[in-house]
Scaffold this active site. Sequence first.
Site, PDB file in Angstrom:
ATOM      1  N   ASP A 397       0.874  -1.156   0.069  1.00 21.54           N
ATOM      2  CA  ASP A 397       0.126   0.177   0.073  1.00 21.54           C
ATOM      3  C   ASP A 397       0.750   1.086   0.113  1.00 21.54           C
ATOM      4  O   ASP A 397       2.205   1.136  -0.022  1.00 21.54           O
ATOM      5  CB  ASP A 397      -1.091  -0.257   1.099  1.00 21.54           C
ATOM      6  N   ASP A 511      -6.218   3.211  -6.759  1.00 24.87           N
ATOM      7  CA  ASP A 511      -7.214   3.413  -5.714  1.00 24.87           C
ATOM      8  C   ASP A 511      -7.575   4.749  -5.656  1.00 24.87           C
ATOM      9  O   ASP A 511      -7.238   5.736  -6.602  1.00 24.87           O
ATOM     10  CB  ASP A 511      -6.745   3.067  -4.462  1.00 24.87           C
ATOM     11  N   GLU A 514     -12.389   7.661  -7.594  1.00 28.51           N
ATOM     12  CA  GLU A 514     -13.805   8.031  -7.895  1.00 28.51           C
ATOM     13  C   GLU A 514     -13.793   9.212  -8.529  1.00 28.51           C
ATOM     14  O   GLU A 514     -14.931   9.673  -9.121  1.00 28.51           O
ATOM     15  CB  GLU A 514     -14.637   8.033  -6.412  1.00 28.51           C
ATOM     16  N   ARG A 593     -10.600   0.622  -8.183  1.00 26.85           N
ATOM     17  CA  ARG A 593     -11.760   0.617  -7.058  1.00 26.85           C
ATOM     18  C   ARG A 593     -12.971   1.050  -7.842  1.00 26.85           C
ATOM     19  O   ARG A 593     -13.923   0.555  -7.795  1.00 26.85           O
ATOM     20  CB  ARG A 593     -11.406   1.425  -6.149  1.00 26.85           C
ATOM     21  N   ASP A 609     -13.684  -1.435   0.592  1.00 22.19           N
ATOM     22  CA  ASP A 609     -13.220  -1.550   2.084  1.00 22.19           C
ATOM     23  C   ASP A 609     -14.380  -2.446   2.757  1.00 22.19           C
ATOM     24  O   ASP A 609     -15.077  -1.845   3.490  1.00 22.19           O
ATOM     25  CB  ASP A 609     -13.362  -0.253   2.523  1.00 22.19           C
ATOM     26  N   HIS A 667      -6.435  -8.758   2.045  1.00 21.89           N
ATOM     27  CA  HIS A 667      -6.295  -7.480   2.106  1.00 21.89           C
ATOM     28  C   HIS A 667      -6.507  -6.840   3.355  1.00 21.89           C
ATOM     29  O   HIS A 667      -7.658  -7.066   3.785  1.00 21.89           O
ATOM     30  CB  HIS A 667      -6.903  -6.647   1.018  1.00 21.89           C
TER      31      HIS A 667
END
Length: 930
Positions: A397, A511, A514, A593, A609, A667
Amino acid sequence: MSSGSTGAVLLLLAFSLLACLCLHYVSRLESGPVRWVHDEQRELSAHQRLVYEAAGRQNTSGRAVHPQTSGVYGDRECTMAPEARFDCGRDRSLTRGECEGRGCCYAPLAGSAGPPWCFYPRLYPGYTMGPLTPTARGQTASLTRRQPSYLPRDVSSLRLEVTEETAGCLHLTLKDAASQRYEVHLPGGIPESRADNQSVLYATEYRSDPFGFIVRRRSNGRVIMNTTVAPLLFADQYLQLSTTLASSLVSGLGEHYTSILLDLNWTSLTLWNRDMAPHADANLYGSHPFYVVQEDDGFAHGVFLLNSNAIEVMLQPAPALTWVSTGGILDLYIFLGPDAHSVIRQYLSIIGRPMMPPYWSLGFHLCRWGYTTSNTTRRVAQRMHDANLPLDVQWNDLDYANKRRVFTFDPWRFGDLPETVDGFHQRGMKYILILDPGISSTGAPGTYPPFDDGLKRDVFIKNATGGILIGKVWPGPTAFPDFTNPETRQWWEDCIRAFYAKVPVDGLWIDMNEPASFVQGSVEGCPDSDLENPPYTPKVVGGRLNSGTLCMSAQQKASSHYNLHNLYGLTEAHATHSALLAVRRKRPFVLSRSSYPGIGRFSGVWTGDVRSDWEQLRLSVPAVLQFGLFGVPLVGADVCGFEGDTTEELCVRWMQLGAFYPFMRNHNDKPNAPQEPYVFGQKAQAAMRTALNLRYSLLPFLYTLFHHAHTSADTVARPLFMEFPTDPNCQTIDRQFLWGSSLLISPVLEPGAVELAAYLPAGTWYSLHDGRPFYSGGQYLLLEAPLDTINVHVREGHVIPQQEPALTTTASRGNPFFLTVALSAGGWARGDLFWDDGESLDTFETQNYCYVVFIAGQSQVVSEPVDLNGALDGLVLGGLQVFGVPSPPRFVLANGEEVRDVTYRADTEVLTVTNLALPMSEVFTVQWAL
Ligand SMILES: *[C@@H]1O[C@H](CO)[C@@H](O)[C@H](O)[C@H]1NC(C)=O
Ligand SMILES: *[C@@H]1O[C@H](CO)[C@@H](O)[C@H](O)[C@H]1NC(C)=O
Ligand SMILES: *[C@@H]1O[C@H](CO)[C@@H](O)[C@H](O)[C@H]1NC(C)=O
Ligand SMILES: *[C@@H]1O[C@H](CO)[C@@H](O)[C@H](O)[C@H]1NC(C)=O
Ligand SMILES: *[C@@H]1O[C@H](CO)[C@@H](O)[C@H](O)[C@H]1NC(C)=O
Ligand SMILES: *[C@@H]1O[C@H](CO)[C@@H](O)[C@H](O)[C@H]1NC(C)=O
């Protein structure tokens, strides 16, 4: 690293509308099986004219004048059944006076949920359609509105275009006749769909005043859409179209935390990409304005609204659905199937078929936020290896990055990252790290090339006044690349190339796309405008469109962020896929994502998540199945859960289910107890090892399913209703699923369970573990499911190609293959294997692969290999197990020679042959003499 702002979700009530005005119909298809009666013009009554007048007596800001004539909304207009009412006050709540001022019916009911109190009467004005004129492949007509609607800025004249794309796909658009409005352009374009000369599966009919249309399935006359039930509204920032549904069995309209079937009990679903941990009633990371309806007799159809604005979909029990979009045009594709497989194929012919993933990406992935040094990262991989647990891909990450800035790595904690990655490669492993889109904007000039170069090359999204829009993400203030700008795509590739020269990553994890921001709109807020505050805002988390993301007025090359928001992840995935391809010259791996139709061409998706709890485990099944319908077969949920501490039992069950996610990654979030398989007790580790080895043994089969997804738009993880469309029991099942058409997976999804009731569709199913047959008449069976077992059944008539597992796919790809042959009642079975080097580009397209068909029948299995590139050279068939052999064979021959390593179990009727070494690239025959 992910942020899950778990803000309360406004639970607005979901209402819809209904009206009918049977006037003048134009029958579209002379040869249609059911024709619609023309010309009820005479019925244009005094009632109707009054309704028109009432609705017209309002001003353009949308406030209606209370009519003096409410008495005209008599019995006939307002007495439709409550479930058939379509909400006339969707844009805002109305008093009785305001409602009647719109010319709508007002009828309060007990309780606040459920049918709307203010709804369209049967007679309600809308657009009037002019004559239909033929075009090359369809028709066109103009639509005009005589009186303004109750919305601000009506588009008063529209153009209707109807195109028969193919026999199974009808395309219908409604746009502004006078000026160009924003339209979605999918990256790479929509693949050409071809007109063909088969007779079409649909028939259309139109009502001209007020405008509405009906689409039927031609073969049986079933109504697929009927938009005459409520008026069409088309204003600058509010487009609304209602339709009946052919049944209540509706799937799709993701991304939401739901079952495979959507709840039609006055619910609404908002499509607005948002960084939001999965929970009910929230708009999540992706938007897929596409639904599939199972019709009653095994037929299915699908509808896709190609529109990227914020969309709200209202579902009501009629059954019916209302689309509301805040912009763009109405661009509808209707797919007639006639079966669910064909619906998905037709949909993917418009949005694009999924990419072929690299072979290694089907192995096991391990990731957490909190592997704080490269030493730690290496140790994790080592401990997996030491515990004999397969691991293909180790991840990091944002821990790796210097000051959390992408395209850098921390010189002290990750100073030897390049060597670490080389070390993974030497062990046959791969390495992936996270890449967020936000580019830190606060470094001194000359210290952070991605920002400096980006500024120079003008790649960032602008605010309303033309400055760089600055938001806030993990590194602090950040600018956001505008991936609709070709120069940005080139700059992104240059950044990836420069980083790759130091850290040779095998794939990228995109990630926060959006895009997510920790401030509303920008660090300076957003201007007050119609884009930031549209006349109607769908029910979104945070209440405003710019909550948790950029200003709607932000400017991108292609349009405003208001129009492009839902496309951000798709455009980033496209740019990242292209960059990896250019830099590595191998098949790219991207995991995103955020998503939008077409993303499967470039990327896999994970479901965000998820919490480490049983409910999230359970709902991960429909989540994965829905992404399959959306053309994203490479999908999985975070195994063992991301948020919160997992438990040993939950993690075992999740590893078992995860072994059957098409994409399998464990994850974990930073503050949580560790959940790598090796941290658990020996029994739990053994169960996880068994699940991983089972997955690895099935990878040749899984890879072949991905080949069919890539070349034929088949699904990989498949809901039962697609495979058994005429079995009513399969319509709702989403606790079990299939891999392709032949493996049935029945996971345990509850704590403490050691058995489960699994549905087996009619036919013979064999336990994959021991070959025990179950003869089902289409019924639930109670199966043993101790903690070390996940139930998997092979469908009769299928051959599953497998390979001995290993700790990486690099190793397992060299191991002997074996076949599981599940004979049908008549003693037949069939299967296939697609094989190539697992990472070269376009191997199918360039004929750089092998393909083997296996056919079993008459007490033998024969292979039919097509060897185009020698990829199977040196690989052998090591053995096979045949399920459903009724009696012990007298002898077994492999390529004509007697085989000694043969066992037969009379109780399970399983024949097992081992210690073979038959070259896979050549024809082989294994016979058993009964
Ligand atoms: C329309 O109605 C609004 C609200 O009642 C009022 O403020 C506005 O002046 C009216 N406009 C016209 C053109 O009548
Ligand atoms: C349809 O097209 C195919 C191939 O183009 C052709 O062979 C066939 O004759 C056509 N059929 C009709 C009914 O036109
Ligand atoms: C379409 O809906 C209207 C309103 O409910 C109804 O009167 C009409 O019969 C429907 N048409 C068809 C073909 O089902
Ligand atoms: C629909 O929702 C209402 C209110 O939430 C509830 O009372 C009703 O039982 C539900 N109906 C069905 C069929 O689930
Ligand atoms: C990593 O391990 C090496 C060798 O054991 C050690 O010298 C180094 O200090 C460690 N680095 C970190 C950041 O812990
Ligand atoms: C746009 O950005 C510039 C520079 O970042 C800033 O000065 C300006 O106030 C911003 N305008 C708006 C409307 O936020």
